[in-house]
Design a protein around this motif. Structure first.
Motif, PDB file in Angstrom:
ATOM      1  N   HIS A  29       0.552  -0.883   0.691  1.00  0.00           N
ATOM      2  CA  HIS A  29       0.476   0.332  -0.182  1.00  0.00           C
ATOM      3  C   HIS A  29       1.305   1.089  -0.182  1.00  0.00           C
ATOM      4  N   ALA A  30       2.250   1.268   0.833  1.00  0.00           N
ATOM      5  CA  ALA A  30       2.734   1.848   0.585  1.00  0.00           C
ATOM      6  C   ALA A  30       4.309   2.140   0.626  1.00  0.00           C
ATOM      7  N   PRO A  31       5.331   2.813   0.052  1.00  0.00           N
ATOM      8  CA  PRO A  31       6.496   2.744   0.503  1.00  0.00           C
ATOM      9  C   PRO A  31       7.155   2.943   1.384  1.00  0.00           C
ATOM     10  N   THR A  32       8.868   1.724   1.702  1.00  0.00           N
ATOM     11  CA  THR A  32       9.002   2.282   3.318  1.00  0.00           C
ATOM     12  C   THR A  32      10.272   2.723   3.203  1.00  0.00           C
ATOM     13  N   TYR A  33      10.545   3.471   3.947  1.00  0.00           N
ATOM     14  CA  TYR A  33      11.803   4.110   3.420  1.00  0.00           C
ATOM     15  C   TYR A  33      12.736   4.017   4.981  1.00  0.00           C
ATOM     16  N   ILE A  34      14.023   3.656   4.714  1.00  0.00           N
ATOM     17  CA  ILE A  34      15.252   3.453   6.157  1.00  0.00           C
ATOM     18  C   ILE A  34      14.987   4.078   6.769  1.00  0.00           C
ATOM     19  N   TYR A  35      14.615   5.272   6.670  1.00  0.00           N
ATOM     20  CA  TYR A  35      14.566   6.022   8.163  1.00  0.00           C
ATOM     21  C   TYR A  35      13.343   5.735   8.954  1.00  0.00           C
ATOM     22  N   GLU A  36      12.116   5.160   8.826  1.00  0.00           N
ATOM     23  CA  GLU A  36      11.233   5.184   9.524  1.00  0.00           C
ATOM     24  C   GLU A  36      11.102   4.085  10.314  1.00  0.00           C
ATOM     25  N   GLU A  37      10.358   4.374  11.373  1.00  0.00           N
ATOM     26  CA  GLU A  37      10.608   3.588  12.708  1.00  0.00           C
ATOM     27  C   GLU A  37       8.927   2.930  12.063  1.00  0.00           C
ATOM     28  N   ILE A  38       9.320   1.509  11.818  1.00  0.00           N
ATOM     29  CA  ILE A  38       8.173   0.477  11.567  1.00  0.00           C
ATOM     30  C   ILE A  38       8.192  -0.922  12.226  1.00  0.00           C
ATOM     31  N   GLY A  39       7.188  -1.966  12.808  1.00  0.00           N
ATOM     32  CA  GLY A  39       6.639  -2.771  13.120  1.00  0.00           C
ATOM     33  C   GLY A  39       5.886  -3.778  12.071  1.00  0.00           C
ATOM     34  N   VAL A  40       5.604  -4.931  12.556  1.00  0.00           N
ATOM     35  CA  VAL A  40       5.015  -5.919  12.562  1.00  0.00           C
ATOM     36  C   VAL A  40       4.049  -6.212  13.393  1.00  0.00           C
ATOM     37  N   VAL A  41       2.343  -6.831  12.992  1.00  0.00           N
ATOM     38  CA  VAL A  41       1.102  -6.423  13.955  1.00  0.00           C
ATOM     39  C   VAL A  41       0.953  -7.565  13.031  1.00  0.00           C
ATOM     40  N   THR A  42       0.425  -8.902  14.358  1.00  0.00           N
ATOM     41  CA  THR A  42       0.053  -9.625  14.137  1.00  0.00           C
ATOM     42  C   THR A  42      -0.997 -10.463  14.980  1.00  0.00           C
TER      43      THR A  42
END
Length: 157
Positions: free
Chosen positions: A83-96
């Motif tokens: 749905h959207a690109p992810t860039y190296i400076y972003e704080e991301i996580g995976v929810v399950t």
């Protein structure tokens, strides 16, 4: 029962609303080699992030731990909508979360999200199948897995 993960709502109308709340979040760290020539996270890396989320989910829900050499569930199918690109400076996580439970399989929904903005980067669906290592065939999901998932999710599946 684990507590619900509170993330800001996605502003993208193409992202489907989750059927159930997410109770499991794994913060993710991107590496420089995860980024492609366009400057965003390579699509193959998302599947590795889903695997990390699944393995941590299983470790967190099983009271006696997981014997990875004798695990009796395997991945049968993975689908991912980006749905959207992810860039190296972003704080991301995976929810399950687990969305469906059958006799021999269950379905997991996972999302890679920007943990600050709530932007949904992708939505994944994985079908996990009970597996008999000795015969190499599908098998019923063991009751201990069903009980652990229902206890963690706080609902009957």
């Amino acid at each position: 029962m684990a507590e619900m993960i509170k993330l800001p709502a996605s502003q993208n109308p193409r992202v489907p609303e989750p059927r159930f709340p997410f109770r499991h979040l794994v913060p993710l760290q991107m590496r420089f080699n995860d980024i492609d020539m366009l400057g965003h996270l390579n699509n193959g890396v998302y599947i590795a992030f889903f695997d990390l989320g699944k393995s941590r989910y299983f470790l967190d829900i099983m009271p006696d731990g997981v014997d990875w050499k004798h695990i009796n569930i395997v991945v049968a199918n993975i689908n991912c909508d980006f749905h959207a690109p992810t860039y190296i400076y972003e704080e991301i996580g995976v929810v399950t979360t687990v969305t469906e439970m059958g006799e021999k399989s269950f379905v997991m929904e996972q999302r890679v999200v920007n943990t600050k903005s709530g932007e949904v980067k992708c939505v994944g669906r994985t079908v996990m199948v009970g597996f008999d290592i000795a015969t190499g065939h599908s098998a019923p999901i063991e009751q201990k897995w069903i009980d652990a998932i229902e206890r963690y999710e706080g609902r009957k599946l």
